[in-house]
Motif scaffolding. Structure first.
Motif, PDB file in Angstrom:
ATOM      1  N   TYR A  53      21.758 -64.478 -17.115  1.00 29.93           N
ATOM      2  CA  TYR A  53      22.049 -64.745 -15.653  1.00 29.93           C
ATOM      3  C   TYR A  53      23.593 -64.273 -15.356  1.00 29.93           C
ATOM      4  CZ  TYR A  53      17.881 -67.737 -16.341  1.00 29.93           C
ATOM      5  OH  TYR A  53      16.683 -68.135 -16.675  1.00 29.93           O
ATOM      6  N   PHE A  54      24.359 -64.458 -16.344  1.00 30.02           N
ATOM      7  CA  PHE A  54      25.905 -64.184 -16.093  1.00 30.02           C
ATOM      8  C   PHE A  54      26.279 -62.979 -16.446  1.00 30.02           C
ATOM      9  CE2 PHE A  54      25.581 -68.947 -15.486  1.00 30.02           C
ATOM     10  CZ  PHE A  54      25.848 -68.945 -14.220  1.00 30.02           C
ATOM     11  N   TRP A  55      25.812 -62.475 -17.571  1.00 24.51           N
ATOM     12  CA  TRP A  55      26.325 -61.291 -18.160  1.00 24.51           C
ATOM     13  C   TRP A  55      25.467 -60.101 -18.285  1.00 24.51           C
ATOM     14  CZ3 TRP A  55      28.282 -65.868 -20.551  1.00 24.51           C
ATOM     15  CH2 TRP A  55      29.395 -66.058 -20.374  1.00 24.51           C
ATOM     16  N   THR A  56      24.250 -60.215 -17.762  1.00 24.48           N
ATOM     17  CA  THR A  56      23.542 -58.963 -17.500  1.00 24.48           C
ATOM     18  C   THR A  56      23.356 -58.502 -16.267  1.00 24.48           C
ATOM     19  OG1 THR A  56      21.462 -60.107 -17.551  1.00 24.48           O
ATOM     20  CG2 THR A  56      22.033 -59.351 -19.692  1.00 24.48           C
ATOM     21  N   ARG A  57      22.899 -57.321 -15.937  1.00 24.16           N
ATOM     22  CA  ARG A  57      22.852 -56.795 -14.503  1.00 24.16           C
ATOM     23  C   ARG A  57      21.872 -57.343 -13.646  1.00 24.16           C
ATOM     24  NH1 ARG A  57      22.434 -50.410 -13.003  1.00 24.16           N
ATOM     25  NH2 ARG A  57      23.618 -50.557 -10.815  1.00 24.16           N
ATOM     26  N   ASP A  58      21.973 -57.846 -12.387  1.00 20.71           N
ATOM     27  CA  ASP A  58      21.039 -58.478 -11.727  1.00 20.71           C
ATOM     28  C   ASP A  58      20.207 -57.431 -11.142  1.00 20.71           C
ATOM     29  OD1 ASP A  58      19.708 -59.494  -9.452  1.00 20.71           O
ATOM     30  OD2 ASP A  58      21.429 -60.660  -8.825  1.00 20.71           O
ATOM     31  N   PRO A  59      18.700 -57.696 -11.450  1.00 15.67           N
ATOM     32  CA  PRO A  59      17.961 -56.565 -11.221  1.00 15.67           C
ATOM     33  C   PRO A  59      17.825 -56.201  -9.788  1.00 15.67           C
ATOM     34  CG  PRO A  59      16.799 -58.410 -11.813  1.00 15.67           C
ATOM     35  CD  PRO A  59      18.133 -58.623 -12.040  1.00 15.67           C
ATOM     36  N   HIS A  60      18.273 -56.911  -8.872  1.00 19.89           N
ATOM     37  CA  HIS A  60      18.177 -56.814  -7.427  1.00 19.89           C
ATOM     38  C   HIS A  60      18.611 -55.319  -7.137  1.00 19.89           C
ATOM     39  CE1 HIS A  60      17.640 -61.160  -7.056  1.00 19.89           C
ATOM     40  NE2 HIS A  60      16.671 -60.583  -6.420  1.00 19.89           N
ATOM     41  N   ILE A 101      30.310 -52.624 -33.105  1.00 20.48           N
ATOM     42  CA  ILE A 101      31.568 -52.549 -32.335  1.00 20.48           C
ATOM     43  C   ILE A 101      32.297 -51.261 -32.455  1.00 20.48           C
ATOM     44  CG2 ILE A 101      34.197 -53.425 -33.025  1.00 20.48           C
ATOM     45  CD1 ILE A 101      32.612 -56.228 -34.228  1.00 20.48           C
ATOM     46  N   GLY A 102      32.066 -50.455 -33.618  1.00 21.15           N
ATOM     47  CA  GLY A 102      32.491 -49.247 -33.672  1.00 21.15           C
ATOM     48  C   GLY A 102      32.040 -48.191 -32.725  1.00 21.15           C
ATOM     49  N   VAL A 103      30.660 -48.367 -32.345  1.00 21.15           N
ATOM     50  CA  VAL A 103      29.955 -47.529 -31.377  1.00 21.15           C
ATOM     51  C   VAL A 103      30.798 -48.021 -30.125  1.00 21.15           C
ATOM     52  CG1 VAL A 103      27.957 -47.265 -30.171  1.00 21.15           C
ATOM     53  CG2 VAL A 103      27.952 -47.191 -32.460  1.00 21.15           C
ATOM     54  N   TYR A 104      31.012 -49.213 -29.837  1.00 22.14           N
ATOM     55  CA  TYR A 104      31.603 -49.660 -28.396  1.00 22.14           C
ATOM     56  C   TYR A 104      32.814 -48.961 -28.218  1.00 22.14           C
ATOM     57  CZ  TYR A 104      33.375 -52.575 -24.734  1.00 22.14           C
ATOM     58  OH  TYR A 104      33.695 -53.031 -23.398  1.00 22.14           O
ATOM     59  N   ALA A 105      33.628 -49.002 -29.448  1.00 24.02           N
ATOM     60  CA  ALA A 105      34.939 -48.526 -29.377  1.00 24.02           C
ATOM     61  C   ALA A 105      35.100 -47.131 -29.112  1.00 24.02           C
ATOM     62  CB  ALA A 105      35.909 -48.998 -30.460  1.00 24.02           C
ATOM     63  N   MET A 106      34.063 -46.527 -29.884  1.00 24.75           N
ATOM     64  CA  MET A 106      34.164 -44.995 -29.837  1.00 24.75           C
ATOM     65  C   MET A 106      33.452 -44.369 -28.630  1.00 24.75           C
ATOM     66  SD  MET A 106      33.079 -42.497 -32.799  1.00 24.75           S
ATOM     67  CE  MET A 106      33.809 -43.417 -33.899  1.00 24.75           C
ATOM     68  N   LEU A 107      32.451 -44.813 -28.430  1.00 25.42           N
ATOM     69  CA  LEU A 107      31.639 -44.427 -27.177  1.00 25.42           C
ATOM     70  C   LEU A 107      31.420 -44.855 -25.760  1.00 25.42           C
ATOM     71  CD1 LEU A 107      28.398 -42.898 -29.171  1.00 25.42           C
ATOM     72  CD2 LEU A 107      30.612 -41.801 -28.649  1.00 25.42           C
ATOM     73  N   GLY A 108      31.784 -46.434 -26.038  1.00 24.38           N
ATOM     74  CA  GLY A 108      31.907 -47.378 -24.860  1.00 24.38           C
ATOM     75  C   GLY A 108      30.222 -47.856 -24.629  1.00 24.38           C
ATOM     76  N   ILE A 109      29.659 -47.746 -25.650  1.00 25.24           N
ATOM     77  CA  ILE A 109      28.331 -48.218 -25.478  1.00 25.24           C
ATOM     78  C   ILE A 109      27.957 -49.550 -26.162  1.00 25.24           C
ATOM     79  CG2 ILE A 109      25.814 -48.038 -25.856  1.00 25.24           C
ATOM     80  CD1 ILE A 109      26.379 -44.855 -26.365  1.00 25.24           C
ATOM     81  N   PHE A 122      26.164 -52.995 -27.560  1.00 24.78           N
ATOM     82  CA  PHE A 122      24.941 -53.641 -27.884  1.00 24.78           C
ATOM     83  C   PHE A 122      25.111 -55.106 -28.343  1.00 24.78           C
ATOM     84  CE2 PHE A 122      23.942 -49.152 -28.707  1.00 24.78           C
ATOM     85  CZ  PHE A 122      22.626 -49.156 -28.456  1.00 24.78           C
ATOM     86  N   TRP A 123      26.084 -56.055 -27.227  1.00 24.50           N
ATOM     87  CA  TRP A 123      26.140 -57.256 -27.778  1.00 24.50           C
ATOM     88  C   TRP A 123      24.942 -57.987 -27.502  1.00 24.50           C
ATOM     89  CZ3 TRP A 123      24.468 -60.065 -23.694  1.00 24.50           C
ATOM     90  CH2 TRP A 123      24.366 -59.659 -22.375  1.00 24.50           C
ATOM     91  N   GLY A 124      23.934 -57.417 -26.958  1.00 21.95           N
ATOM     92  CA  GLY A 124      22.769 -58.380 -26.601  1.00 21.95           C
ATOM     93  C   GLY A 124      22.158 -58.594 -27.999  1.00 21.95           C
ATOM     94  N   ASN A 125      22.301 -57.697 -28.781  1.00 27.35           N
ATOM     95  CA  ASN A 125      21.608 -57.691 -30.046  1.00 27.35           C
ATOM     96  C   ASN A 125      21.953 -58.894 -31.157  1.00 27.35           C
ATOM     97  OD1 ASN A 125      20.444 -55.319 -29.574  1.00 27.35           O
ATOM     98  ND2 ASN A 125      20.873 -54.070 -31.501  1.00 27.35           N
TER      99      ASN A 125
END
Lengths: 318, 137
Positions: free
Chosen positions: A40-47, A259-267, A269-272
């Motif tokens: 509810y607080f960290w994913t995008r609201d589907p509205h 973490i590497g992918v996030y640092a390098m590409l900005g993508i 996957f914290w939900g995993n």
């Protein structure tokens, strides 16, 4: 400590189930309560979907392609409200398995609609986590279910077999990514694929926090290492899955990879994390049952060898 | 798992829902060390003479980066079924108005380039003539 009691395939599955059983029920309960809050607080609201023109409706192949017109706004709102209610019951831990599964199904539908505008995101492990962990017993502690079951004299305990299946799902999901990369030529020594993505993402999307710094390192060896490390981190879980210590090590390695992918590409996957944490909800010593089993066997072997040589010595002496 | 995995691998575009993670299956030519890519550039013209260069996802908010790029590509070329209706034009104009701030948008042009990504040099260069589309209000 898990020991191998049975033999054969069934025995191995039993052993694997015991090895993956998340015995720390309270840790699992924390994960259960954290999931809906995260949703509810960290994913995008589907509205946001309701604000997109219907002409952009472009569902991906699969069941959503049968929906030829964009669902009305009220339908998306109802789905989200029902998901909120299901999430509330998951937090309370009332009929946890049912509402966890229901939450996963609702999220598949909501995200299926959200991904029907030209791009599928890869959050399937996050979305399926409630169902998987619901069956594994994340309602076994700090829940209405656990309170009711204690009153009936049958306290709930987490079970391992759903985690075995869930582990197979995670390993397979990662393997699909590794396999596609391998076929595309990531293993070719002269192809710096990770670097090519870093360059593209920097130009088109500003990249991640460390893209520029990493690109300033002109080492083909380092960049090729990233390619091989990616292939390995995603691909080896399909084998590591059969060895709990290796699988847990693989999940930790995946966290470093994400973490590497996030640092390098900005993508991100914290939900995993929700998909992985269940495999660590047990005492530290029980993370490596196969190593302990091997150690135990080797120890027994040494004892047997020692007793044999003692017998031989006494034979010689006599 | 295997059956859906094979079906998903053979399906283009990507299917949903499937048990899969992102492929990132770009092919880098081993001889040249280069890869093919694409780049979308938008030039939004405002009535006060200013030109804004928003990304596709900023212009077509709330669509995400990839979805917005895909929809612009459909709109100006790849999908004859997607017609630029007056309603759609007005919707985009409403979005563009927020980017022109104190003036009104008069139109925008979309340039879709093929690119060559050279990881060795760290460059992305456009290649050939762009596919051009746009709208005037």
């Amino acid at each position: 400590v898990v020991t191998r009691a049975e033999t054969g395939a069934a025995g191995y599955v039993d052993w694997l189930s015991a090895a993956y059983r998340p015995t720390a029920a309270r840790l699992l309960a924390l994960l259960r309560m954290a999931f809906p809050f995260t949703l509810y607080f960290w994913t995008r609201d589907p509205h946001w979907i309701t604000r997109v023109p219907a002409v952009f409706w472009l569902p991906p192949p699969g069941p959503f392609s049968w929906i030829t017109v964009m669902p009305p706004a009220w339908f998306i709102q109802v789905l989200w409200i029902v998901a909120l209610v299901a999430g509330a019951f998951v937090i309370l831990g009332w009929r946890t398995r049912t509402f966890s599964t229901m939450l996963s199904v609702l999220l598949i539908v909501i995200y299926g609609i959200a991904f029907s505008f030209g791009k599928v995101d890869h959050n399937i492990l996050f979305v399926l986590s409630p169902a998987a962990l619901g069956f594994a017993g994340w309602g076994s502690a700090w829940s209405v279910d656990s309170w009711l079951s204690r009153r009936r004299g049958y306290p709930l305990v987490p079970i391992g077999y759903p985690m075995v299946l869930w582990g197979a799902v995670i390993a397979f999901a990662m393997f699909t990514a590794s396999f596609a990369k391998l076929v595309a030529g990531w293993a070719e020594p002269g192809a710096l694929v990770t670097k090519s993505y870093a360059v593209s993402y920097l130009v088109a999307r500003n990249g991640g926090a460390l893209t520029e710094q990493l690109l300033s390192i002109h080492s083909d060896l380092m960049w090729k290492f990233f390619d091989y490390a990616t292939l390995f981190a995603e691909g080896w879980l399909i084998v590591a899955f059969f060895f709990p210590t290796a699988f847990r090590a693989g999940l930790l390695l995946l966290c470093v990879f994400h973490i590497g992918v996030y640092a390098m590409l900005g993508i991100n996957f914290w939900g995993n994390a929700f998909a992985y944490i269940g495999f660590f909800c047990l005492p530290l010593r029980a993370w490596c049952p196969d190593v302990l089993w091997l150690h135990d066997r080797l120890g027994r072997g040494r004892v047997a060898a020692a007793s044999r040589s003692t017998e031989e010595l006494s034979d010689q002496a006599s | 798992l295997l059956i859906q995995g094979v079906a998903d691998y053979l399906t283009t575009p990507e299917a949903y829902p499937t048990i899969s993670m992102p492929a990132f299956d770009r092919h880098v030519n081993e001889q040249t060390g280069r890869a093919a890519g694409s780049l979308t550039i938008i030039r939004l013209k405002c009535s006060d003479g200013t030109v804004v260069r928003p990304s596709a996802s900023v212009l077509l908010r709330p669509l995400g980066i990839a979805s917005a790029g895909k929809q612009l590509s459909r709109l100006f070329g790849s999908d004859p079924d997607l017609k630029l209706t007056p309603e759609l034009s007005a919707w985009i104009k409403g979005k563009a108005a927020k980017l022109c701030k104190r003036s009104t948008p008069t139109g925008f042009t979309v340039y879709r380039y093929r690119t060559i990504v050279d990881p060795n040099k760290g460059t992305v260069k456009t290649h050939g003539r762009p596919v051009v589309g746009g709208l005037t209000w």
